[in-house]
Scaffold this motif. Sequence first.
Motif, PDB file in Angstrom:
ATOM      1  N   LEU A   1       0.839  -1.208   0.000  1.00  0.00           N
ATOM      2  CA  LEU A   1       0.000   0.000   0.000  1.00  0.00           C
ATOM      3  C   LEU A   1       0.871   1.254   0.000  1.00  0.00           C
ATOM      4  N   LEU A   2       1.886   1.261   0.868  1.00  0.00           N
ATOM      5  CA  LEU A   2       2.756   2.432   0.986  1.00  0.00           C
ATOM      6  C   LEU A   2       3.642   2.601  -0.242  1.00  0.00           C
ATOM      7  N   GLN A   3       4.110   1.492  -0.801  1.00  0.00           N
ATOM      8  CA  GLN A   3       4.889   1.569  -2.038  1.00  0.00           C
ATOM      9  C   GLN A   3       4.079   2.234  -3.146  1.00  0.00           C
ATOM     10  N   GLU A   4       2.836   1.800  -3.289  1.00  0.00           N
ATOM     11  CA  GLU A   4       1.990   2.369  -4.339  1.00  0.00           C
ATOM     12  C   GLU A   4       1.703   3.842  -4.077  1.00  0.00           C
ATOM     13  N   ALA A   5       1.528   4.194  -2.797  1.00  0.00           N
ATOM     14  CA  ALA A   5       1.291   5.599  -2.453  1.00  0.00           C
ATOM     15  C   ALA A   5       2.455   6.472  -2.910  1.00  0.00           C
ATOM     16  N   HIS A   6       3.691   6.007  -2.703  1.00  0.00           N
ATOM     17  CA  HIS A   6       4.865   6.754  -3.154  1.00  0.00           C
ATOM     18  C   HIS A   6       4.930   6.834  -4.676  1.00  0.00           C
ATOM     19  N   GLU A   7       4.551   5.742  -5.341  1.00  0.00           N
ATOM     20  CA  GLU A   7       4.544   5.741  -6.813  1.00  0.00           C
ATOM     21  C   GLU A   7       3.544   6.769  -7.350  1.00  0.00           C
ATOM     22  N   LEU A   8       2.362   6.814  -6.729  1.00  0.00           N
ATOM     23  CA  LEU A   8       1.338   7.773  -7.149  1.00  0.00           C
ATOM     24  C   LEU A   8       1.792   9.207  -6.893  1.00  0.00           C
ATOM     25  N   LYS A   9       2.403   9.425  -5.737  1.00  0.00           N
ATOM     26  CA  LYS A   9       2.884  10.763  -5.400  1.00  0.00           C
ATOM     27  C   LYS A   9       3.942  11.229  -6.391  1.00  0.00           C
TER      28      LYS A   9
END
Length: 383
Positions: free
Chosen positions: A41-49
């Motif tokens: 979840l956090l990895q994807e959040a960084h990718e989106l950011k």
Amino acid sequence: MFPEYRRKTPEEILQEIEQLKRGKLKVYIGSAPGVGKSYRLLQEAHELKAEGIDVVIGLIETHNRKETADLIRDLEILPKKKVSYKGKLLEEMDTQAIIKRAPDVVIVDELAHTNVPTSKYEKRYMDVEEILQVGINVISAVNIQHMESLHDIVEQITGIKVRERIPDHVLHQMATEVILVDVTPEILRKRLSEGKIYDKSKIEQALTNFFTDSNLGALRELSLREVADDIDERIGKERIQNGLYKATGVHEKIMVCVQYGGNAEKLIRRGWRIASRLKTDLLILHVTHEASMNRTLKDRKKIQNWKKLAAQFNAKFIVEQTGKRTISETIRDIAVEHGITQIILGQSARSRWEEITKGSIVNNIMRIASGIDIHIVADQKET
């Protein structure tokens, strides 16, 4: 042969427009705690950011795992709200704060979480539904053992009753994308031994109870099968929406018969999984000799629980009095009236002597309900 095309109805077009206004739900599903869902979840959040998308954390559970906590870094976290309950001040996700902040995407961990009783909603997935309705996209996570229809299977595998559960429609209808986070049982047990899942004081107990090779292997197989079925179902729905062919299973209709024995909910879940795979309707029937006013409080509570479970599975629930009919005749009459093609029954609760003197309900139904398939589900005795 050419595929069968059809025009979409005005209702279907309006429904599609409404769906476009909703946020989209992506769910990461795993076989057990520690597979890496929160980390992903956090990895994807960084990718989106990094792509310039406005993403915030509505709720994340690190479970004191350093690797997960370190990954939060500079992501925006919305504060939890304080909830007073029985003299204690507890914390819950602040749904209204998320809606007010109105990000493009919000991270919401632990989808099966049960909220504090004084909260607006009983379960966290209900908060997620409200967030989706205002057009905010949600990325969440859940473990396979929290699926309602798998409750009995998980208990049989692990010996554990999972209390926090979500209706299957959360994955199969609310979610627009379901992704499996998969690791082998060997890797998961290694992570546990290294203290990356639970506190050191709980490691030995976890290794010998829930995190056994056989349990993890079986749960992993359930996860793989569930996601595979979900993919097949989504492909089928997409083809139907595009007018390529009609839904299968339109001539099948499933009916589950429940009595006051301990396996009623198990039968309902089994019936829903069969109906779901056949993409057809489910009817749940309770046959009784007594009028509603004569039921005990305990029996009324059981019926209410069955109704609640039926509602989760979008099934029709019927309570039918026998009148001058036998139980078998009543079941046969309801089956004929509703065009039932398959009946699911539990093993007879009658003693051997009662079956000799009064006849087996199962055998009687098989004899008088011609043209209907009968499924007998074994009653697992408690030890």
